[in-house]
Design a protein around this motif. Structure first.
Motif, PDB file in Angstrom:
ATOM      1  N   MET A  51      72.587 136.580  79.124  1.00  0.00           N
ATOM      2  CA  MET A  51      73.106 136.088  77.849  1.00  0.00           C
ATOM      3  C   MET A  51      73.963 134.840  78.084  1.00  0.00           C
ATOM      4  O   MET A  51      74.867 134.858  78.909  1.00  0.00           O
ATOM      5  CB  MET A  51      73.941 137.175  77.159  1.00  0.00           C
ATOM      6  CG  MET A  51      74.417 136.815  75.756  1.00  0.00           C
ATOM      7  SD  MET A  51      75.584 138.014  75.058  1.00  0.00           S
ATOM      8  CE  MET A  51      74.696 139.558  75.250  1.00  0.00           C
TER       9      MET A  51
ATOM     10  N   ALA B 161      76.258 133.630  71.980  1.00  0.00           N
ATOM     11  CA  ALA B 161      76.384 134.750  71.048  1.00  0.00           C
ATOM     12  C   ALA B 161      77.045 134.248  69.776  1.00  0.00           C
ATOM     13  O   ALA B 161      77.724 133.216  69.765  1.00  0.00           O
ATOM     14  CB  ALA B 161      77.201 135.877  71.667  1.00  0.00           C
TER      15      ALA B 161
ATOM     16  N   ASP C  23      71.548 134.010  71.617  1.00  0.00           N
ATOM     17  CA  ASP C  23      70.881 135.149  72.252  1.00  0.00           C
ATOM     18  C   ASP C  23      71.144 136.459  71.509  1.00  0.00           C
ATOM     19  O   ASP C  23      70.256 137.305  71.389  1.00  0.00           O
ATOM     20  CB  ASP C  23      71.351 135.285  73.704  1.00  0.00           C
ATOM     21  CG  ASP C  23      70.928 134.090  74.556  1.00  0.00           C
ATOM     22  OD1 ASP C  23      69.822 133.563  74.329  1.00  0.00           O
ATOM     23  OD2 ASP C  23      71.715 133.676  75.429  1.00  0.00           O
ATOM     24  N   LEU C  24      72.380 136.642  71.014  1.00  0.00           N
ATOM     25  CA  LEU C  24      72.736 137.897  70.330  1.00  0.00           C
ATOM     26  C   LEU C  24      73.767 137.613  69.259  1.00  0.00           C
ATOM     27  O   LEU C  24      74.741 136.892  69.499  1.00  0.00           O
ATOM     28  CB  LEU C  24      73.316 138.904  71.329  1.00  0.00           C
ATOM     29  CG  LEU C  24      73.782 140.245  70.747  1.00  0.00           C
ATOM     30  CD1 LEU C  24      72.597 141.064  70.232  1.00  0.00           C
ATOM     31  CD2 LEU C  24      74.582 141.055  71.772  1.00  0.00           C
TER      32      LEU C  24
ATOM     33  N   ALA D   2      69.712 143.299  75.404  1.00  0.00           N
ATOM     34  CA  ALA D   2      70.796 142.421  74.963  1.00  0.00           C
ATOM     35  C   ALA D   2      72.030 143.228  74.593  1.00  0.00           C
ATOM     36  O   ALA D   2      73.162 142.849  74.916  1.00  0.00           O
ATOM     37  CB  ALA D   2      70.337 141.580  73.773  1.00  0.00           C
TER      38      ALA D   2
END
Length: 362
Positions: A1, A4, A56-57, A149
């Motif tokens: 990751m 975010a 990514d998240l 994730a």
């Protein structure tokens, strides 16, 4: 990751953002309250600038009733490749997400089992989740990338992942979190109009029971509204036990010896059930419960005294497993209760007495 987004910069969202930025993750902050987002950014939790592309998240840190709406907006904007929420109730939001026809393959519910009595970004800390359980509630359609994730998020925050069904999670937190919150508030409410002389007698026992009664009511209304039926079921069972306990207490005052014996048996039974239940609570680092004994030390209210005490306990080769401090009413002294292994009690008490401390074994 590498990147975010955190949507919702209250205690949990900001704490997660702080933990991620500490690990080198680029975090983008969003909140309906721009002041809250700016405050979180000023603490080092990330930036309020939008990301250049999908992160990514995305971590959705909003009340349970808003999770579906916020996730729908995030997916519409293509904010992230994967999504999770950190609401304290899971089944209701999951049902709403399904009803809205959202992409459930790229979403996983989660709930970090950590918090404080204070709320808002200023209460946040990067280590809030260290060593804490973090529940994940994947379903059959959760894809592997999304699960991974979420697992990486948990690891970066220093927490321990636990996989559960959403409904099972809600029943569990009703028992170990939501009902205790209401019970703490009910006990504390008895103090609202109590005589001042009675309140001044408050010791560590009532402080322990009422500590979480200091929590934010508005936050808890959001939580309880999403899990009301399950919490009510727990309180129904508790109410039955409480009614039996009241009956047993009345019997203890009866003139008839048989009734008094029955009353005593009833009180003993509920207390023994409590002993059994309390013994099931996990011990240090989640290990099976371990019995410790307490050494109580009288401590003057001067700077450095607690540090000096801990230093001398360490010099005696004793590990402190837990510590509680109780301040005396009207005196500048406190009682420090040191929980230690039973085999260490005598040597610790004797060693501290030799060093001039007032000590009581318990």
């Amino acid at each position: 990751m590498r990147t975010a987004a955190v949507i919702g910069t209250g205690l949990i969202g900001t704490s997660a953002a702080l933990a991620l930025t500490r690990r080198g993750i680029s975090v983008h902050l969003e909140d309906a309250d721009q002041d809250a987002a700016r405050t979180a950014a000023s603490l080092g939790a990330g930036t309020t600038e939008p990301a250049d592309g999908p992160v990514d998240l995305a971590v959705i840190a909003v009340p349970p009733a808003l999770v579906g709406k916020v996730l729908a907006d995030c997916q519409r904007r293509g904010l992230a490749r994967c999504y999770t929420d950190v609401a304290s109730v899971k089944a209701g939001p999951r049902g709403e997400i399904t009803a809205l026809g959202l992409d459930t393959a790229r979403y996983i519910g989660s709930h970090p089992m950590a918090g404080r009595e204070r709320s808002g970004p200023l209460a946040a800390t990067a280590d809030l989740f260290e060593g804490r359980p973090w529940v994940l509630t994947p379903t059959a359609d959760t894809d592997t990338e999304t699960l991974n994730a979420a697992l990486e998020l948990v690891a970066l925050c220093g927490a321990m992942p636990i996989v559960m069904d959403a409904a099972d999670h809600d029943r569990a937190v009703a028992l170990v979190s939501h009902a205790p919150q209401l019970l703490s508030s009910l006990v504390a409410a008895r103090l609202e109009h109590a005589e001042e002389t009675a309140v001044r007698l408050s010791g560590q026992g009532v402080r322990d029971v009422t500590r979480i009664a200091a929590s934010n009511p508005a936050m808890w209304i959001d939580i309880l509204s999403a899990n009301a039926g399950v919490v009510a079921d727990v309180l129904d069972d508790l109410a039955a036990d409480l009614a039996e306990t009241v009956t047993a207490l009345r019997a203890l005052q009866a003139a008839d010896e048989g009734q008094r014996r029955a009353g005593a048996a009833g009180i003993e039974a509920v207390m023994r059930r409590g002993n059994t239940g309390q013994a099931r609570i996990p011990g240090k680092h989640g290990a099976p419960p371990t019995r410790y004994e307490t050494v109580t030390v009288v401590l003057g209210d001067q700077p450095g005294e607690l540090g000096r005490l801990f230093g001398e306990v360490g010099a005696l080769g004793v590990n402190i497993e837990d510590v509680t401090i109780e301040h005396s009413t009207g005196q500048q002294v406190g009682h420090v209760q040191l929980a230690v292994a039973p085999t260490s009690v005598r040597a610790l008490a004797a060693g501290l007495r030799e060093r001039g401390w007032g000590v009581r074994e318990q």
